[in-house]
Design a protein around this motif. Sequence first.
Motif, PDB file in Angstrom:
ATOM      1  N   THR A 218      -1.226  -5.763   2.509  1.00 61.87           N
ATOM      2  CA  THR A 218      -0.080  -5.115   1.885  1.00 61.87           C
ATOM      3  C   THR A 218      -0.364  -4.840   0.419  1.00 61.87           C
ATOM      4  N   CYS A 219      -0.055  -3.640  -0.023  1.00 61.81           N
ATOM      5  CA  CYS A 219      -0.274  -3.286  -1.421  1.00 61.81           C
ATOM      6  C   CYS A 219       0.709  -4.058  -2.292  1.00 61.81           C
ATOM      7  N   SER A 220       0.177  -4.779  -3.282  1.00 64.30           N
ATOM      8  CA  SER A 220       1.038  -5.570  -4.155  1.00 64.30           C
ATOM      9  C   SER A 220       1.740  -4.688  -5.182  1.00 64.30           C
ATOM     10  N   ASN A 221       1.342  -3.452  -5.245  1.00 69.40           N
ATOM     11  CA  ASN A 221       1.920  -2.541  -6.231  1.00 69.40           C
ATOM     12  C   ASN A 221       3.130  -1.791  -5.660  1.00 69.40           C
ATOM     13  N   CYS A 222       3.018  -1.342  -4.414  1.00 72.87           N
ATOM     14  CA  CYS A 222       4.104  -0.524  -3.847  1.00 72.87           C
ATOM     15  C   CYS A 222       4.583  -1.077  -2.505  1.00 72.87           C
ATOM     16  N   ASP A 223       4.013  -2.244  -2.057  1.00 72.92           N
ATOM     17  CA  ASP A 223       4.420  -2.891  -0.805  1.00 72.92           C
ATOM     18  C   ASP A 223       4.122  -2.046   0.422  1.00 72.92           C
TER      19      ASP A 223
ATOM     20  N   THR B 194      -8.468   1.119  -1.890  1.00 69.44           N
ATOM     21  CA  THR B 194      -7.520   1.800  -2.749  1.00 69.44           C
ATOM     22  C   THR B 194      -6.314   2.208  -1.923  1.00 69.44           C
ATOM     23  N   CYS B 195      -5.130   1.867  -2.389  1.00 62.24           N
ATOM     24  CA  CYS B 195      -3.911   2.185  -1.672  1.00 62.24           C
ATOM     25  C   CYS B 195      -3.764   3.700  -1.568  1.00 62.24           C
ATOM     26  N   SER B 196      -3.548   4.163  -0.350  1.00 59.55           N
ATOM     27  CA  SER B 196      -3.423   5.600  -0.140  1.00 59.55           C
ATOM     28  C   SER B 196      -2.055   6.109  -0.566  1.00 59.55           C
ATOM     29  N   SER B 197      -1.160   5.191  -0.858  1.00 56.75           N
ATOM     30  CA  SER B 197       0.190   5.580  -1.235  1.00 56.75           C
ATOM     31  C   SER B 197       0.370   5.683  -2.754  1.00 56.75           C
ATOM     32  N   CYS B 198      -0.163   4.680  -3.498  1.00 65.15           N
ATOM     33  CA  CYS B 198       0.030   4.685  -4.950  1.00 65.15           C
ATOM     34  C   CYS B 198      -1.305   4.703  -5.695  1.00 65.15           C
ATOM     35  N   CYS B 199      -2.421   4.706  -4.939  1.00 66.52           N
ATOM     36  CA  CYS B 199      -3.764   4.789  -5.533  1.00 66.52           C
ATOM     37  C   CYS B 199      -4.123   3.547  -6.348  1.00 66.52           C
TER      38      CYS B 199
END
Length: 54
Positions: A10-15, A29-34
């Motif tokens: 789980t991305c800790s930046n945007c969940d 790299t998160c594909s949602s918030c990079c």
Amino acid sequence: MDQWYASSKTCSNCDEKHEKMTLDVRNWTCSSCCAEHVKDSKVSCSTALAWARR
Ligand SMILES: [Zn+2]
């Protein structure tokens, strides 16, 4: 163990959850918030702590 795997997916930046991501991936790299996530940094940190306590 389950918590670690779940949080590492789980991305800790945007969940954003990345269920398709393999568990052995170290950098992603998160594909949602990079946001960049480096799993290795946590592992090496706890390993260093374990060694320091010896
Ligand atoms: Zn994200």
